[in-house]
Design an enzyme around this catalytic site. Structure first.
Site, PDB file in Angstrom:
ATOM      1  N   ARG A 182      -4.725  10.651  11.581  1.00 58.63           N
ATOM      2  CA  ARG A 182      -5.410  10.601  12.877  1.00 58.63           C
ATOM      3  C   ARG A 182      -4.784  11.577  13.871  1.00 58.63           C
ATOM      4  O   ARG A 182      -5.493  12.234  14.624  1.00 58.63           O
ATOM      5  CB  ARG A 182      -5.367   9.176  13.445  1.00 58.63           C
ATOM      6  CG  ARG A 182      -6.337   8.252  12.721  1.00 58.63           C
ATOM      7  CD  ARG A 182      -6.457   6.947  13.453  1.00 58.63           C
ATOM      8  NE  ARG A 182      -6.070   5.837  12.605  1.00 58.63           N
ATOM      9  CZ  ARG A 182      -5.943   4.581  13.018  1.00 58.63           C
ATOM     10  NH1 ARG A 182      -6.170   4.289  14.277  1.00 58.63           N
ATOM     11  NH2 ARG A 182      -5.613   3.637  12.182  1.00 58.63           N
ATOM     12  N   LYS A 209      -1.272  -8.228  11.204  1.00 53.83           N
ATOM     13  CA  LYS A 209      -2.600  -8.147  11.824  1.00 53.83           C
ATOM     14  C   LYS A 209      -3.693  -7.780  10.826  1.00 53.83           C
ATOM     15  O   LYS A 209      -4.860  -8.007  11.096  1.00 53.83           O
ATOM     16  CB  LYS A 209      -2.588  -7.194  13.017  1.00 53.83           C
ATOM     17  CG  LYS A 209      -2.672  -5.736  12.706  1.00 53.83           C
ATOM     18  CD  LYS A 209      -3.044  -4.958  13.971  1.00 53.83           C
ATOM     19  CE  LYS A 209      -3.194  -3.500  13.649  1.00 53.83           C
ATOM     20  NZ  LYS A 209      -3.518  -2.682  14.804  1.00 53.83           N
ATOM     21  N   ASP A 210      -3.320  -7.226   9.676  1.00 54.01           N
ATOM     22  CA  ASP A 210      -4.306  -6.899   8.642  1.00 54.01           C
ATOM     23  C   ASP A 210      -4.547  -8.050   7.671  1.00 54.01           C
ATOM     24  O   ASP A 210      -5.406  -7.963   6.801  1.00 54.01           O
ATOM     25  CB  ASP A 210      -3.840  -5.679   7.828  1.00 54.01           C
ATOM     26  CG  ASP A 210      -3.778  -4.405   8.648  1.00 54.01           C
ATOM     27  OD1 ASP A 210      -4.546  -4.299   9.633  1.00 54.01           O
ATOM     28  OD2 ASP A 210      -2.972  -3.523   8.320  1.00 54.01           O
ATOM     29  N   CYS A 214     -11.507  -8.034  12.268  1.00 53.81           N
ATOM     30  CA  CYS A 214     -11.611  -6.703  12.881  1.00 53.81           C
ATOM     31  C   CYS A 214     -13.055  -6.283  13.047  1.00 53.81           C
ATOM     32  O   CYS A 214     -13.342  -5.169  13.456  1.00 53.81           O
ATOM     33  CB  CYS A 214     -10.770  -5.677  12.133  1.00 53.81           C
ATOM     34  SG  CYS A 214     -11.183  -5.527  10.423  1.00 53.81           S
ATOM     35  N   ARG A 261     -11.127   7.377  11.430  1.00 51.95           N
ATOM     36  CA  ARG A 261     -10.501   6.602  10.350  1.00 51.95           C
ATOM     37  C   ARG A 261      -9.315   7.383   9.819  1.00 51.95           C
ATOM     38  O   ARG A 261      -9.071   8.515  10.187  1.00 51.95           O
ATOM     39  CB  ARG A 261     -11.504   6.344   9.213  1.00 51.95           C
ATOM     40  CG  ARG A 261     -12.414   5.130   9.391  1.00 51.95           C
ATOM     41  CD  ARG A 261     -11.713   3.779   9.267  1.00 51.95           C
ATOM     42  NE  ARG A 261     -10.722   3.686   8.200  1.00 51.95           N
ATOM     43  CZ  ARG A 261     -10.989   3.382   6.948  1.00 51.95           C
ATOM     44  NH1 ARG A 261     -12.223   3.158   6.567  1.00 51.95           N
ATOM     45  NH2 ARG A 261     -10.014   3.300   6.074  1.00 51.95           N
ATOM     46  N   ARG A 302       0.864  -1.184   0.000  1.00 51.66           N
ATOM     47  CA  ARG A 302       0.000   0.000   0.000  1.00 51.66           C
ATOM     48  C   ARG A 302       0.902   1.236   0.000  1.00 51.66           C
ATOM     49  O   ARG A 302       2.094   1.141   0.257  1.00 51.66           O
ATOM     50  CB  ARG A 302      -0.872   0.011   1.254  1.00 51.66           C
ATOM     51  CG  ARG A 302      -1.853  -1.127   1.333  1.00 51.66           C
ATOM     52  CD  ARG A 302      -2.542  -1.151   2.695  1.00 51.66           C
ATOM     53  NE  ARG A 302      -3.156   0.123   2.995  1.00 51.66           N
ATOM     54  CZ  ARG A 302      -3.372   0.579   4.226  1.00 51.66           C
ATOM     55  NH1 ARG A 302      -3.012  -0.136   5.270  1.00 51.66           N
ATOM     56  NH2 ARG A 302      -3.942   1.747   4.405  1.00 51.66           N
ATOM     57  N   ARG A 326     -12.223  -3.913  19.405  1.00 50.51           N
ATOM     58  CA  ARG A 326     -11.338  -4.483  20.431  1.00 50.51           C
ATOM     59  C   ARG A 326     -10.891  -3.389  21.406  1.00 50.51           C
ATOM     60  O   ARG A 326     -10.975  -3.566  22.632  1.00 50.51           O
ATOM     61  CB  ARG A 326     -10.116  -5.093  19.728  1.00 50.51           C
ATOM     62  CG  ARG A 326      -9.014  -5.582  20.641  1.00 50.51           C
ATOM     63  CD  ARG A 326      -7.830  -6.093  19.828  1.00 50.51           C
ATOM     64  NE  ARG A 326      -7.205  -5.044  19.013  1.00 50.51           N
ATOM     65  CZ  ARG A 326      -6.359  -4.130  19.480  1.00 50.51           C
ATOM     66  NH1 ARG A 326      -6.015  -4.121  20.745  1.00 50.51           N
ATOM     67  NH2 ARG A 326      -5.839  -3.213  18.682  1.00 50.51           N
ATOM     68  N   ARG A 327     -10.444  -2.264  20.869  1.00 53.16           N
ATOM     69  CA  ARG A 327      -9.990  -1.176  21.749  1.00 53.16           C
ATOM     70  C   ARG A 327     -11.158  -0.592  22.531  1.00 53.16           C
ATOM     71  O   ARG A 327     -11.015  -0.256  23.703  1.00 53.16           O
ATOM     72  CB  ARG A 327      -9.285  -0.091  20.909  1.00 53.16           C
ATOM     73  CG  ARG A 327      -7.937  -0.588  20.388  1.00 53.16           C
ATOM     74  CD  ARG A 327      -7.288   0.351  19.387  1.00 53.16           C
ATOM     75  NE  ARG A 327      -6.004  -0.193  18.953  1.00 53.16           N
ATOM     76  CZ  ARG A 327      -5.463   0.021  17.753  1.00 53.16           C
ATOM     77  NH1 ARG A 327      -6.085   0.760  16.870  1.00 53.16           N
ATOM     78  NH2 ARG A 327      -4.299  -0.518  17.454  1.00 53.16           N
TER      79      ARG A 327
HETATM   80  N1  LIG Z   1      -5.318  -1.150  11.489  1.00 55.13           N
HETATM   81  C1  LIG Z   1      -4.268  -0.443  10.798  1.00 55.13           C
HETATM   82  C2  LIG Z   1      -2.922  -0.868  11.246  1.00 55.13           C
HETATM   83  N2  LIG Z   1      -2.349  -1.994  10.797  1.00 55.13           N
HETATM   84  C3  LIG Z   1      -1.137  -2.142  11.388  1.00 55.13           C
HETATM   85  C4  LIG Z   1      -0.944  -1.072  12.248  1.00 55.13           C
HETATM   86  C5  LIG Z   1       0.225  -0.845  13.100  1.00 55.13           C
HETATM   87  C6  LIG Z   1       1.447  -1.694  12.836  1.00 55.13           C
HETATM   88  C7  LIG Z   1       1.367  -3.107  13.305  1.00 55.13           C
HETATM   89  O1  LIG Z   1       0.486  -3.506  14.083  1.00 55.13           O
HETATM   90  O2  LIG Z   1       2.271  -3.870  12.910  1.00 55.13           O
HETATM   91  C8  LIG Z   1      -2.072  -0.237  12.151  1.00 55.13           C
HETATM   92  C9  LIG Z   1      -2.297   1.053  12.833  1.00 55.13           C
HETATM   93  C10 LIG Z   1      -2.976   0.961  14.165  1.00 55.13           C
HETATM   94  O3  LIG Z   1      -3.661  -0.037  14.483  1.00 55.13           O
HETATM   95  O4  LIG Z   1      -2.881   1.941  14.948  1.00 55.13           O
END
Ligand SMILES: NCc1[nH]cc(CCC(=O)O)c1CC(=O)O
Length: 309
Positions: A155, A83-84, A242, A149, A11, A131-132
């Site tokens: 942000r 994580k994505d 997510c 977002r 990206r 989650r948060r």
């Molecule tokens: N959801 C977006 C995202 N994907 C990965 C990260 C941070 C880097 C990582 O976790 O390796 C972030 C930003 C965040 O959650 O603040």
């Protein structure tokens, strides 16, 4: 056939580019004769900027177009935040390597430097992550939480312009972008249990591309890989993404791995947490066992309830 050039699909956000460049650097250090190029690809997640991620309801929002380029041979590898990356990869693709994990915990970013236990219901806290949100509401059920977002830089700019008083973000993302100075506090992982695989950079490749996979094996960071296996094993078994409030983190100690995970309802009133320990050599199974424990305590019921809404 030996590789002369490796094309990395990524990206175009600053964080994604940093992660692609880090991968480029690691490949270059190990294989100085190979040219490593970066190809920027736009994903659906980069195009839809005004909807909370939990409401788009799409797996692989930040990864699909890059995976398609990989499958079409337009690039040789794809770099993502692990994580994505959905826990089940498209047919023909594989996880080739991960880089050494960064900080796995979340960070509090507050406008005036106050810590989490100094914030009150009069503050506006921004996060789109269920989650948060669940973690924050368990900490203080009166917190006022709004959606936000945009990439990390956007942000922070929004907060400074008065959109909110505080935010929760992955510490790793801030650190990679040299934005550490905005971190007010690294949040304890039991207060806000991190996203599975947070802080791990993933390199995806074609399963049948033996030449590339050989190169990737040489830059793979094994302890981070084992942590990723455990945490993704958990996420796959619990069927979380997510769109649901789930998370977990692992700690490796010698040859054992200890995994803590949670499943919650969106308002944080139902909150289940469990721990499981196993051998590092059996990381994935340890994650699956943790999921099983939570399912036995009613996690599936909580998650089904959320998905029906
Ligand atoms: N959801 C977006 C995202 N994907 C990965 C990260 C941070 C880097 C990582 O976790 O390796 C972030 C930003 C965040 O959650 O603040």
């Amino acid at each position: 056939m030996n590789k002369k050039t490796i094309k990395i699909g990524t990206r175009g956000s600053q964080l994604a580019l940093f992660q692609a460049k880090l991968t480029q650097k690691e490949l270059h250090e190990k294989f100085p004769k190979i040219t490593v190029e970066i190809v920027v690809i736009k994903t659906k997640g980069d195009k839809i900027l005004d909807v909370a991620l939990s409401k788009i309801g799409d797996k692989g929002l930040f990864t699909k177009e890059i995976e398609n380029a990989l499958l079409a041979n337009e690039v040789d590898i794809a770099v993502h935040s692990l994580k994505d990356l959905p826990t089940t990869l498209p047919e023909g693709l594989t996880l080739g390597a991960v880089l050494k994990r960064g900080e796995f915990r979340d960070a509090l970013v507050s406008k005036d430097g106050r810590k989490l236990n100094e914030l009150t219901e009069n503050d506006v806290i921004a996060t789109s992550s269920l989650r948060r949100k669940a973690g924050l509401l368990r900490f203080n059920k009166n917190f006022n939480i709004i959606d936000i977002r945009g990439n990390v830089n956007t942000r922070i700019q929004k907060m400074e312009e008065g959109y909110c008083d505080a935010m929760i973000m992955a510490a790793a993302g801030l650190q990679r972008l040299d934005l550490d100075k905005y971190i007010t506090e690294i949040v304890h992982p039991e207060t806000i249990i991190p996203a599975a695989s947070q802080g791990i950079i993933a390199i995806e490749s074609r399963a049948d591309d033996a030449a590339t996979n050989e190169l990737l094996a040489a830059i793979n960071h094994v302890p981070s890989w084992n942590a990723g296996e455990a945490e993704r094993g958990f996420l796959r078994a619990i069927e979380g993404g997510c769109q649901v409030p789930v998370g977990c983190y692992s700690q490796i100690n010698g040859d054992t791995i200890t995994l803590t995970g949670f499943v919650a309802s969106v308002d944080g009133t139902a909150f289940l947490t469990e721990t499981e320990t196993g051998l590092v050599s059996n990381s994935r199974a340890t994650g699956e066992k943790l999921a099983q424990k939570l399912i036995e305590r009613g996690a599936a019921k909580i998650l089904d309830g959320i998905r029906k809404q």
